[in-house]
Structure formats: structure tokens, C-alpha cells
Design a protein around this motif. Structure first.
Motif, PDB file in Angstrom:
ATOM      1  N   THR A 815     -70.813  22.773 -48.845  1.00  9.73           N
ATOM      2  CA  THR A 815     -71.344  23.102 -49.930  1.00  9.73           C
ATOM      3  C   THR A 815     -72.803  22.816 -50.168  1.00  9.73           C
ATOM      4  N   ASN A 816     -73.592  23.893 -49.977  1.00 10.24           N
ATOM      5  CA  ASN A 816     -75.088  23.656 -50.202  1.00 10.24           C
ATOM      6  C   ASN A 816     -75.630  22.442 -49.479  1.00 10.24           C
ATOM      7  N   SER A 817     -75.135  22.209 -48.265  1.00 13.47           N
ATOM      8  CA  SER A 817     -75.371  21.018 -47.387  1.00 13.47           C
ATOM      9  C   SER A 817     -75.729  21.178 -46.211  1.00 13.47           C
ATOM     10  N   TYR A 818     -76.799  20.801 -45.466  1.00 14.18           N
ATOM     11  CA  TYR A 818     -77.256  21.141 -44.270  1.00 14.18           C
ATOM     12  C   TYR A 818     -77.469  19.705 -43.523  1.00 14.18           C
ATOM     13  N   LEU A 819     -78.126  19.772 -42.283  1.00 12.45           N
ATOM     14  CA  LEU A 819     -78.305  18.595 -41.464  1.00 12.45           C
ATOM     15  C   LEU A 819     -79.645  19.003 -40.663  1.00 12.45           C
ATOM     16  N   TYR A 820     -80.486  17.851 -40.625  1.00  9.93           N
ATOM     17  CA  TYR A 820     -81.773  18.044 -40.241  1.00  9.93           C
ATOM     18  C   TYR A 820     -81.895  16.751 -39.168  1.00  9.93           C
ATOM     19  N   ALA A 821     -82.298  16.919 -37.989  1.00  8.83           N
ATOM     20  CA  ALA A 821     -82.532  15.901 -36.937  1.00  8.83           C
ATOM     21  C   ALA A 821     -83.877  15.888 -36.352  1.00  8.83           C
TER      22      ALA A 821
END
Length: 1020
Positions: A815-821
Motif C-alpha cells: 500500500t503506497n510503497s515502492y522500491l528504489y535501487a
């Protein structure tokens, strides 16, 4: 039309010949002598002609003596020959003295019973005066001979004025008072003749070099205010055969193409019957006898046409036609019994010719027992194309015993028909076999339904039985229906494009087209055209449609206009419920006169698909293939579907099929791609060295992708191979999946109405085998990392033989969370599994590679390089689609080849919901996102700009924490002093409580440190 044979000379002066006939007793003897002379071919006159001086020709008469002053010395031959006087033979007995001695007008002479000749180009004419009543019966023979050369080859006779007796009937006793009869030499004698009165000149053209005219008058009577019933005046002209172009065609000596007509071979012993053979190499023409002039009476002519030379695998069809109406003029009964005005000139057909004197009948075969294709008579219209169903055709021409010249025929008489030969495939439905219009179409393909190309007789029913017969089933007889319990493998799809009946449209439906669901037939005879629609039940079949002239209940006629417009839909066509469908065509009128045109497109729809149904994908063509339990190592076939409704021609524009492979734990799938087709898409496959797999280059609108399954919180499919059809040198191509589960995705997009499984297809095999045991350090490692963020390091050593390392970055809540690499390196767009043409190549200093997968759309190859940075976001970050069901994990695959060490950092992001200010204090402005507060001022830069570790913001937090700590300490001292003064006896208890508080702070610090250390995993 100007006819060479019908041309006449300039107006000729009328000559009256007074005919003197001997007494009746002597007339019989004279008539007998004349008949003998006529039968002898003019032998008497030939002897007289041979005795004439050489100065006179056959067309001239030699006078007895030249003059009274002629030299009578018989020894002087030259003088005698020069003194001979010659006059035209037609002047003999014409009532005028043309010879000086009057020898051309002897007593009791007559122009009858004589043989006449003539020079080519000259017109000769004479008139027979009506006989006296006491000289009846009157019989006159006139023989005309064209021996050749300047005397001609053929004879043209023109009846300028003709009245002989009266005309009573075309059949029995049609000419009771007298008639005219014409016979040809070397032809059998036929009876019948002409009588009555002509209204215009009529022409007769001989077929041989000698004809005999027989004029007979039995009764002389006067007509009402018009004279007597005898008036006979004719003219004749000799013609050369090479000038008779209307009958024989143009005969050019040096022409490349022979334009002369082939008239057939005359049957021995017949007057006009002829045989034609192999008209594909000749210009065959059917003509009435003595065409283009009057044809004889009381004749039946047969024109037998047969094609002997037929190419292998083909059938010959013979057609006759005459597109020019002026070349057809057949006598009809154009008056009523009272002699009313003539009816308009028209061509009549079938039953209208039953009561007429002359007519033409066309048979579909070589005998009169064969079906009748056409019967016509009259004139004024063209003869339609009439085609046989085989290599034989018979034309019959019948004339009545008696005829009249009362009404003008026009410039030509009789008919001329052109012959054409067509060849069709022997296995096609373009013709009927054995005169039965029934076709069995047993295959699994597609094609056209149409009426036979040849003519059909009246009251014909054609059956088209469509039965799906897979390869391997015997085509002979009725195939066995091998339908499974779940339904038929094949169905029949029929689209009626056109149904039209030529001629006036009537309300009756006797000529119709019917479509039956199932196998409908009618053996041996049936006539269901007059039954009601509810009674159309044959062999448990159901009527789907009944097309009547002018009615189109369901039609896909737009398909005939352009095939690019749109495909035929099910609402415009018919789909059977079984593997059989029947089309029935009922024809009332013969198609030679009223052609029936219908066109239908049929197709056997193959519903079979390999594997088992897999409805989870939402696609009807998706299938799942599991390792068989009875034979684990057996080979499984995987093929693209052949259901036309999945493709553009069936109305589907885009197609996406998933073929899932599932083995047992510890298995891998060995896949071999055998064939693949991508239609007109500009695409080819090549081996990418960076990935070690096949990649597609160009338009991937029709391609096959192979994806390995990576298991995380949500399963992610990692693309491996991409294949399209242009480059076939790599096929067959074999590879092994990384695990026991994989998917093959076949996509075909933007199809038009002509594309189907014949253009877009693939075929492969799969075999599940046990995974080979490899050393531990070469096993594929898959690390699952979760949390607010962190970093990890990839290492590669010398002589590395491992395939790849996997790291999966995931999160517990989506929910409303994403990843960044963030990776050190440079993106290589030309190394993806599918790239467009002319993609720029990026040079990489090392052979190591990163392959980053984010959701279903991002699959990037990265060249490790510490001087560059590649940022990767979860699928959906840029669109902020929180309802998307796609995976937000990031999978990083490292392919170690050269020595190296690379660190990758990652963080968990959340979206800024408020637009007027930050929703959270711990944010990365350059990402427009919030990060976890535990990562803020922890000594490690997580934001790309290092904003989370900035000095100003971290000092502000440190000052705030110091103030709060001093205030808390003062409050504690005050409370401690007050408590010590008031409660002295709780000292021991207070000391124990202080010791417990001193132990809680170090444990919290230890837990935080442990969390930070766990986020810095190093993957080897």
C-alpha cells in the motif's frame, strides 16, 4: 453487316422467259429425261459443251452459225473459230434472238432442265413465267454448277421474287399447291421445301459446287387482287471460296494466327451432322447448313463436340455461345392462323419453342438422352454461354418439313455458334461428377463454395456437404466422427457473400439457397422446395437460413468489396454445432438463361489446443503443461492454436497466449523451438552475447517470449528468450529453464482481417528432466531482502563458472510503497530481450552484467561501471497506481564473468500525498518521495543527493534532542529529591528500580544496531 457472299450486282433489267411445256403425255417423259440428266451431273450438256468450239466457255452458248457471209471452208479452222458467235447461256430461250440465226430460241425451248455456269463476279438472272393451266403439273429443274477457278467454287442464289402456291402448315401437307426444293450434290436427298409468298429477297449459299433447284406447281389459282399464285424470279452468282469470310473466316496466308473457322468433319451418310474434336487448338464454329443463307427444310443436324486431349489432373468443359445477335436468325411461327401481323422479332426458349418450326437444343453429353441445357429459337438476341459438365457436348438443329419466305429474315439466316474449351481442376467443385450436382468436401482447411461453372438443367438440386476430416482418416466413404465427450474438435464456419438469380425477381422461392446445421442429404431423389420451413429436417439437421431471390437474411457481402475492410462476424455468418454443415442450392430454371450466382466462404475451425486449460490468465488460448506422471521423460508438443476466431480474420485484433510449464521440484524444462512464423512483421532473432540468450530485433508485434519464474512474495516472470520468424537459421533452438516452472508468452498484436494462424504460428516441444547436480559455489543464489533500505555487494572471482546470482528486493506491504535501487553502471538498451532496429550499441569495459527486472515492463541490462549510476524504480511508481496487481519487487541478476566487486543500494519509498507541502519530514526532494525515518541521519546516504544526511538538518535534530534530554534530567532530579525527603523508607526499593532502568537502554541500542547490520548483506 456487309457479307461477301450476300452481295448482289447493280440493278438488273427484268427478262421474261415464256416457258412452253409439251403436252401432259409428253411432259412425263420429258420430266423423266430431265431427272436423269440432273442426276447425271449435267452429262448431256457436258457432251454438248465438249462439242462446242473452244472460243465459247461453259457459261456461254454457241450459236449454230456465225452469219450468212461466213466462210464455209471446213479446212480453214482459224477462220471457222473466229466466226463462232457466243452468247451467255442464261440468254438461251429468254424470248429474244441473241444469235444471228436465232439458234438460241428454238421451238418449244425452255430454261428448265438445264445446267448453268457463270463467271466469278457476274450476276445472272432469269424469270419463269407462270404456266398455263393446261400445262400443269409444272415441274422445272435448274442446275447450277461452279467447277472452280474463274467459274467459282460456291453458288449464291437470290430469290428476288418468289410466289409458289400457298403455305398451309410447317408439317403435314404444308405446301399443297407447289413448292421449291433445293438439293446439294454429294449430299443425301431430303424432302421438304418452301412455298407461299416472300416479302423480301432471300439468299441461299451452297456448300458444294453444284446445286439443283426443283420448282413444282400443282394448282394454279388467282390470289385476292394480287395476281396468281406463281411468280418466280431468281439470280445466281459464282463465288470463290476464299472470299466467303462470313462462313469460313478470313484465310490469311502469312498470318501468325489462323483466323479461318474449323467447320468440323461431316459425318458420312448425313447431310449436315458434324464431329468436332480438340477445339482448344482450333477455332471451332457451329453453323446451320448453308449458312449464312437459307437452310434446307426437313433436316435434323447433330454437332458432336468432344475434347480428347485433356491435361493431367484437369477436366475439360465445353462452351458454346454467340455474343452477336445479328448472327442468329432461326425461323419461328410469327403469324396466327388468320394471317395477322407478324410478332416482334425475339429469341424464344424452352417451351416457347415447342410449337415453332425450327429450334436448337443443347445436350450435356454426347447423346440426346443426356440432360438438356438449352433450347432456343427465333432471333434478335444473343445466345448465352452454355457449358457442359464434361468433355462432351451435343447440339441438335431441327427444321420443319415445310417453310415460307413470307416474312423477312434479315441479312443472315440460321445461326453461327462459337466453341470454347475450358480446363478446371479435376478435384474442384467447379463441375459436377456423373451429371449429379453433389459435392463432398472433406478436409480441415478453408475454401469457396459457388455454383458449378457449367450450365445446369432446370429443376436441379445441388448439395454441398462440408465434413471435417482430419489427415489420416480415409477420404473415401463417410468418415468416422471422432468427437470427444467435451465437444467436437472441428466446427464449420460458413459466410454467404452473395446470392443472386438473373432475370425478373419473383416472389416465389423455388430457386433458393439453404444452409443446414449438420449432414443433410436427399437420396436418391427429393424435392423439398415446396415444403414449409418447419419441415426442413433431414437427418436430424436444422435449417439455419433460407435465401430467396432478392432476400439476404444474413450476408457478409462487404467481404467481396475489400478484404481489408473488416472480417466477417458471427452475426453475418453461420457456425455449426458439430463437424458437419450442408448447403443446398435449388434451381428451377436452367442456368444458361437464368444464371444463379452464389459465393460462400467456408472454413473448418480447429478448436483443438495442446495441454490443459489455464483460465487464470483470462485468455481462452492459455494452456498449462505439467509433467506427465505415467511417462515423466516423454516429449510434450506445444503448438499455437488454429482457431480462426483468435485471429484477425475471425474478428480478434490482438492475441496473447500464455503456455505455462510446471514440473516437479528439482526438475527443469528442456524446450526446443521447431518453427515460428510472424507474418509480415519485420523482425528477426539473434543471439545476444551480453545475455547469452536470443533477442528479437525489430517489430515484436508477433513474437514468442520465454520467461523463467522467480519466486518472491509475488511471482515474477523474468524474460529469457525472444523469437520471431525472420531468421530461421537458428531453428531448431533448444534451451533449458532455470527452474521447474516457466512460461512461454506468444503475442500477436494489430492484426488485420486477413491474418490468421497460417501467418502467425509456432511449434515447440518440451521435456521435463531432473536438474544436474552442480558444485555449491556455482549454485544459483536467490537472496530475498526486505526492510526500509540498505545496500549489498556483488563479488566475482577469477575462473568463475556460475551462471548468475539473484537478489530480490521486496516489501511486506504494497500500500503506497515502492522500491528504489541504485546500481553502479551504464544501461545497455541494445541488450534487452527485444530491441528495435538500429539500436545504438554501448561499449562495456567488462564482461560482467547486471540484469534488472522491475515488474512486467522494465528489463534492463546494465554494464557495471563505478563512474555511472543506474536508478531503478518499482513498477507503477511513475503512475502511482496503488490498485495495480503487478509485482513491485525489483530483481537484480548478476552475471559474473570477470573479477569485480559492485555495491548496490536500495530504499523503500512512499508517495507524497499532500501537494501543498511534505507529508513527512524524512523525504528525498529529488525523488519527490518519503523514506523510512530510521534511515534519516543514520550515517549512510540513501537519497541520491544525500539529503537524508545533510549537516544542517541533522544538527537541528541533534539540538532538539539535547534540549529534550536536559529538561528530562532536571525533572528527574526534582522528582528524586522530593521523593527522598518524603519517603525515606523506600530507599532500597528506589535503588533497585534505578538499576533496572539502566539495563533497558543498552538493549534497545543493540536491537537497532542489529537491524542496521542485517540491511548490509553481502551476496557472494
Amino acid at each position: 453487316m456487309t457479307m461477301t457472299m450476300a452481295t448482289a450486282a447493280s440493278p438488273r433489267p427484268r427478262r421474261t422467259v415464256v416457258v412452253g411445256v409439251p403436252r401432259p403425255t409428253a411432259a412425263v417423259a420429258v420430266l423423266a429425261a430431265v431427272v436423269v440428266a440432273a442426276a447425271g451431273g449435267g452429262g448431256v450438256y457436258a457432251k454438248l459443251a465438249s462439242a462446242r468450239p473452244a472460243a465459247c466457255t461453259l457459261s456461254e452458248f454457241a450459236c449454230s452459225s456465225s452469219s450468212s457471209t461466213a466462210d464455209e471452208d471446213d479446212d480453214d479452222a482459224n477462220t471457222a473459230a473466229a466466226a463462232v458467235r457466243c452468247v451467255q447461256s442464261i440468254k438461251y430461250c429468254d424470248g429474244r434472238r441473241d444469235c444471228p440465226d436465232g439458234s438460241d430460241e428454238p421451238h418449244y425451248c425452255t430454261p428448265c432442265n438445264r445446267t448453268y455456269y457463270g463467271d466469278v463476279g457476274k450476276t445472272y438472272e432469269f424469270e419463269l413465267h407462270r404456266p398455263k393451266p393446261d400445262k400443269l403439273p409444272f415441274v422445272c429443274f435448274i442446275k447450277l454448277v461452279a467447277p472452280g477457278h474463274h467459274l467459282g467454287d460456291l453458288i449464291q442464289v437470290t430469290l428476288d421474287s418468289f410466289t409458289i402456291g400457298r403455305f398451309a402448315s410447317y408439317t403435314n401437307a404444308g405446301c399443297p399447291d407447289g413448292d421449291l426444293h433445293i438439293t446439294e450434290s454429294d449430299r443425301p436427298a431430303v424432302s421438304g421445301g418452301w412455298c407461299g409468298t416472300s416479302w423480301a429477297p432471300a439468299h441461299y449459299y451452297s456448300e458444294t459446287n453444284s446445286i439443283t433447284l426443283l420448282v413444282r406447281l400443282y394448282t394454279l389459282s388467282s390470289l385476292d387482287n394480287t395476281g396468281y399464285n406463281f411468280d418466280f424470279r431468281l439470280g445466281y452468282k459464282m463465288l470463290n471460296r476464299n472470299r466467303a469470310v462470313v462462313r469460313y473466316g478470313e484465310q490469311k496466308m502469312f498470318a501468325k494466327v489462323n483466323e479461318s473457322f474449323h467447320m468440323g468433319d461431316l459425318m458420312e451418310g448425313t447431310y449436315c451432322s458434324r464431329i468436332f474434336s480438340n477445339c482448344d487448338k482450333k477455332r471451332c464454329v457451329l453453323q446451320s447448313p448453308n449458312y449464312p443463307g437459307l437452310y434446307p427444310r426437313n433436316l435434323t443436324c447433330y454437332y458432336a463436340i468432344r475434347q480428347h486431349t485433356i491435361p493431367y489432373g484437369q477436366q475439360a468443359l465445353i462452351s458454346i455461345t454467340q455474343p452477336y445477335s445479328r448472327l442468329v436468325s432461326i425461323k419461328t411461327d410469327r403469324t396466327n392462323p388468320e394471317g395477322a401481323d407478324p410478332k416482334p422479332v425475339e429469341r424464344k426458349d424452352w417451351s416457347k419453342c415447342d410449337n415453332v418450326p425450327d429450334f436448337v437444343t443443347v445436350y450435356d453429353g454426347y447423346t440426346t438422352r443426356d440432360p438438356i441445357l438449352l433450347r432456343f429459337c427465333g432471333s434478335g438476341e444473343t445466345v448465352p454461354v452454355t457449358t457442359s459438365s464434361g468433355p462432351e457436348l451435343l447440339v441438335q438443329f431441327s427444321t420443319s418439313p415445310y417453310g415460307t419466305l413470307m416474312y423477312p429474315f434479315g441479312p443472315l439466316h440460321g445461326f453461327q455458334l462459337q466453341v470454347q474449351v475450358h480446363f478446371v481442376d479435376i478435384e474442384s467443385i467447379k463441375y459436377t461428377k456423373n451429371k449429379r450436382c453433389e459435392f463432398w468436401i472433406r478436409n480441415t482447411g478453408r475454401g469457396w463454395l459457388h455454383a458449378p461453372y457449367h450450365s445446369l438443367p432446370e429443376n436441379t438440386t445441388c448439395w454441398y456437404h462440408l465434413q471435417a476430416t482430419p489427415a489420416g482418416v480415409a477420404a473415401a466413404g463417410y468418415p468416422v466422427d471422432r468427437e470427444s465427450g467435451s465437444g467436437p474438435r472441428y466446427k464449420v464456419w460458413v459466410s454467404v457473400l452473395k446470392f443472386y438469380v438473373t432475370g425478373p425477381q419473383t416472389r416465389d422461392c423455388t430457386t433458393n439457397l439453404m444452409v443446414w446445421d449438420g449432414n443433410s442429404s436427399c437420396h436418391p431423389f427429393c424435392d423439398s422446395r415446396n415444403a414449409s420451413s418447419s419441415e426442413y429436417q433431414h437427418n436430424n439437421s436444422m435449417l439455419l437460413a433460407n435465401y430467396c431471390p432478392g432476400q439476404t437474411p444474413r450476408s457478409c457481402d462487404h467481404f467481396l468489396l475489400t478484404r481489408q475492410q473488416r472480417p466477417c462476424t458471427l452475426s453475418e455468418s453461420f457456425l455449426s454445432t458439430s463437424r458437419s454443415l450442408t448447403v443446398q442450392l435449388n434451381i428451377q430454371h436452367a442456368t444458361a438463361l437464368r444464371p444463379v450466382s452464389f459465393k460462400a466462404l467456408y472454413e473448418f475451425v480447429d478448436l483443438h489446443q495442446d495441454g490443459s486449460s489455464w483460465p487464470e490468465t483470462g485468455s481462452m488460448c492459455s494452456r498449462i503443461f505439467r509433467r506427465p506422471t505415467h511417462s515423466p521423460s516423454s516429449t510434450i508438443a506445444i503448438r499455437s492454436p488454429k482457431n480462426v476466431f483468435f485471429y484477425g480474420r475471425g474478428g480478434n485484433k490482438n492475441l496473447s497466449c500464455v503456455f505455462r510449464l510446471e514440473g516437479q521440484p528439482g526438475d527443469v524444462a528442456k524446450v526446443t523451438i521447431l518453427t515460428i512464423g510472424s507474418g509480415d512483421r519485420s523482425c528477426y532473432s539473434r543471439l545476444n552475447k551480453d545475455r547469452g540468450t536470443l533477442q528479437c530485433v525489430g517489430d515484436i508485434g508477433s513474437s514468442l517470449s520465454v520467461l523463467d519464474e522467480v519466486n518472491g512474495p509475488k511471482t515474477m516472470l523474468v524474460p529469457r528468450h525472444c523469437l520471431c520468424s525472420t531468421n530461421t537459421s537458428l531453428l531448431p533452438y533448444t534451451f533449458v529453464t532455470l527452474g521447474s516452472k516457466a512460461s512461454m508468452v506468444w503475442d500477436v498484436f494489430n492484426m488485420n482481417s486477413t491474418e490468421d494462424f497460417r501467418l502467425h504460428y509456432f511449434e515447440a516441444t518440451v521435456q521435463f528432466v531432473r536438474r544436474e547436480v552442480v558444485p555449491k559455489r556455482c549454485e544459483v543464489k536467490s537472496n530475498l531482502l526486505t526492510g526500509p533500505g540498505g545496500h549489498f555487494t556483488f563479488h566475482s572471482h577469477h575462473n568463475t563458472t556460475c551462471e548468475s546470482h539473484f537478489v530480490i528486493l521486496t516489501q511486506q506491504k504494497y500500500t503506497n510503497s515502492y522500491l528504489y535501487a541504485k546500481l553502479p553502471g551504464l544501461a545497455m538498451p541494445d541488450s534487452s530481450h527485444a530491441v528495435p532496429n538500429n539500436t545504438q550499441h554501448v561499449h562495456c569495459p567488462t564482461n560482467n552484467r547486471f540484469i534488472v527486472h522491475a515488474g512486467d515492463t522494465v528489463h534492463t541490462v546494465v554494464c557495471p561501471d563505478p563512474y555511472y549510476t543506474v536508478e531503478v524504480f518499482s513498477d507503477g511508481w511513475h503512475t502511482r497506481d496503488v490498485m495495480s496487481n503487478s509485482s513491485r519487487d525489483i530483481v537484480i541478476e548478476f552475471i559474473p564473468i570477470d573479477p569485480g566487486s559492485y555495491t548496490v543500494s536500495w530504499i523503500q519509498l512512499s508517495s507524497r500525498i499532500r501537494a501543498d507541502g511534505p507529508y513527512c519530514h524524512s523525504q528525498c526532494p529529488e525523488l519527490d518521495a518519503c523514506i523510512n525515518e530510521s534511515l534519516w541521519c543514520d550515517g549512510v546516504e540513501h537519497c541520491p543527493s544525500g539529503y537524508d544526511e545533510s549537516f544542517g538538518y541533522c544538527m537541528h535534530l541533534l539540538y532538539t534532542h539535547l534540549v529534550y534530554s536536559i529538561a528530562l534530567t532536571v525533572a528527574i532530579i526534582i522528582v528524586a529529591v522530593s521523593s527522598g525527603l518524603t519517603i525515606l523508607w523506600f530507599r532500597r526499593f528506589r535503588s533497585a528500580s534505578s538499576a533496572a532502568a539502566g539495563c533497558r537502554s543498552p538493549s534497545a541500542k543493540s536491537a537497532e544496531t542489529e537491524a542496521v547490520v542485517s540491511a548490509r548483506d553481502v551476496v557472494y
